[in-house]
Scaffold this motif. Structure first.
Motif, short mmCIF file in Angstrom:
data_model
loop_
_atom_site.label_atom_id
_atom_site.label_comp_id
_atom_site.label_asym_id
_atom_site.label_seq_id
_atom_site.Cartn_x
_atom_site.Cartn_y
_atom_site.Cartn_z
N LEU A 95 -7.39 16.68 -4.64
CA LEU A 95 -7.19 15.45 -5.43
C LEU A 95 -5.71 15.09 -5.49
O LEU A 95 -5.33 13.92 -5.41
N ILE A 100 -4.85 13.52 -2.25
CA ILE A 100 -5.35 12.13 -2.18
C ILE A 100 -4.43 11.20 -2.98
O ILE A 100 -4.06 10.11 -2.53
N ALA A 101 -4.03 11.65 -4.17
CA ALA A 101 -3.13 10.84 -5.02
C ALA A 101 -1.81 10.58 -4.29
O ALA A 101 -1.28 9.46 -4.33
N VAL A 144 -2.42 8.00 -1.59
CA VAL A 144 -2.54 6.66 -2.20
C VAL A 144 -1.15 6.12 -2.53
O VAL A 144 -0.84 4.95 -2.28
N GLN A 145 -0.29 6.99 -3.05
CA GLN A 145 1.07 6.57 -3.39
C GLN A 145 1.83 6.11 -2.14
O GLN A 145 2.47 5.06 -2.15
N ILE A 153 -1.96 6.17 -11.05
CA ILE A 153 -2.62 6.65 -9.82
C ILE A 153 -3.25 8.02 -10.06
O ILE A 153 -4.42 8.25 -9.74
N PHE A 154 -2.49 8.92 -10.68
CA PHE A 154 -3.01 10.28 -10.90
C PHE A 154 -4.23 10.26 -11.84
O PHE A 154 -5.19 10.99 -11.61
N ILE A 184 -7.27 8.87 -9.90
CA ILE A 184 -7.77 9.85 -8.92
C ILE A 184 -8.49 11.00 -9.64
O ILE A 184 -9.53 11.49 -9.17
N PHE A 201 -11.82 9.67 -10.62
CA PHE A 201 -12.63 9.56 -9.40
C PHE A 201 -13.17 10.95 -9.00
O PHE A 201 -14.36 11.09 -8.68
N GLY A 202 -12.32 11.95 -9.06
CA GLY A 202 -12.72 13.31 -8.70
C GLY A 202 -13.81 13.83 -9.61
O GLY A 202 -14.80 14.42 -9.14
#
Lengths: 170, 155
Positions: free
Chosen positions: A10, A13-14, A17-18, A37-38, A41, A44-45
């Motif tokens: 995760l 992924i964050a 995305v950044q 963002i964190f 994510i 989402f996780g």
């Protein structure tokens, strides 16, 4: 081990995305956007984990594993956001090291090193940041701490007193 | 079971406690050495108390220790922290000239070059500065790569 792998995944992924977001649009407040963002994510996780558990794609996670996932991910996020300030603004120490390295075997004299180290570059921008973040105010041509600034600095003062340090650092 | 997930936080408390004690009584005011002392003591405490999901607990402890080190480092080197301390020590407030008389670019330079020399990152030879240990240089290169990755060449 699943908690560790999912937390790191995760986090990865964050970060991805950044990178994508920063390349498309650079936000005004980097830290706030990173925090958002964190959190997204993480949400989402947890959602994907719940779906997987519901349909039996993975073994059931007990609450303690979920708590560990959240704690570890948040710790990683905070560490990253704090470290990110070094990307946003160059530290004077790092700038000095880079300039000394560039000078190579010729080395650098004190005057050459001091050439670009003025109050305007090293101190005044930080003072402006204190005003912008409402930790200090300028009133009657005097800079003063706000309650926010006072509360913030108290942790460092208390720690310094605990160690018995007299030097103020900086 | 509930306590087990807080093993890294317990480790952090031990880390801070031992770091402060060792700074005052064992390594006698050598900050970096005291950080090492605290770090390993906290890690042992995490290892002993956090055997449930040890890998997760140890990684979380590493991250918490990094945050604690960052707090110490900020108090030592942060320019904003220094400015806030000067204002904290002056209840009546300070004019810009008064503030710059207490903390200025010259002092930033002096403090930092002295720290770099003390840590062996920079060597002073015949009144000229040279790179010593390359750790800081490696960090600066890693930051440059990250900056390039995030911001590109143009920004």
């Amino acid at each position: 081990m699943a908690v560790l792998i999912l937390s790191l995944a995760l986090f990865g992924i964050a970060f991805l995305v950044q990178v994508i977001m920063w390349r498309i649009y650079l936000p005004k407040n980097h830290s706030a956007m990173l925090g958002l963002i964190f959190l997204i994510i993480l949400g989402f996780g947890l959602f994907v984990l719940a779906v997987f558990n519901f349909f039996g794609f993975s073994s059931q996670w007990v609450w303690i594993q979920k708590a560990q996932l959240i704690l570890l991910f948040l710790c990683l996020a905070i560490a990253y956001i704090i470290s990110y300030s070094a990307v946003e603004a160059q530290s004077p120490s790092i700038e000095m090291v880079i300039r000394i390295a560039r000078a190579g075997s010729a080395g650098l004299s004190r005057d050459e090193l001091a050439a670009r180290m003025s109050d305007e570059k090293l101190v005044l921008p930080r003072l402006k940041e204190l005003l912008d973040s409402k930790m200090a105010i300028l009133k009657d041509a005097k800079y003063r701490l706000t309650p926010l600034g006072r509360n913030f600095i108290m942790a460092f003062v208390a720690y310094g007193n605990l160690l018995g340090k007299k030097q103020k650092g900086g | 079971m509930f306590f087990k997930i807080f093993a890294p936080f317990f480790g952090l408390i031990i880390n801070a406690f031992i770091q402060i004690l060792s700074y005052k009584y064992i390594v006698r005011y050598k900050l970096l050495e005291s950080v090492y002392f605290g770090f390993f003591a906290g890690m042992a405490a995490t290892f002993i108390s956090g055997r449930y999901a040890l890998a997760v607990n140890l990684v979380m402890y590493l991250v918490l220790s990094y945050l604690y080190f960052h707090f110490i480092n900020l108090g030592e080197t942060g320019r904003r922290i220094r400015l806030l301390r000067e204002l904290y020590d002056s209840r009546e407030g300070l004019s810009l000239d008064e503030l710059l008389a207490r903390y200025n670019g010259k002092e930033v330079l002096e403090n930092r070059i002295q720290r770099l020399i003390n840590n062996g990152q920079v060597i002073l030879r015949a009144n000229r500065y040279y790179i010593g240990r390359p750790h800081m240089l490696l960090i600066s290169r890693a930051l440059s790569v990250l900056r390039l990755m995030l911001l590109g060449r143009g920004k």
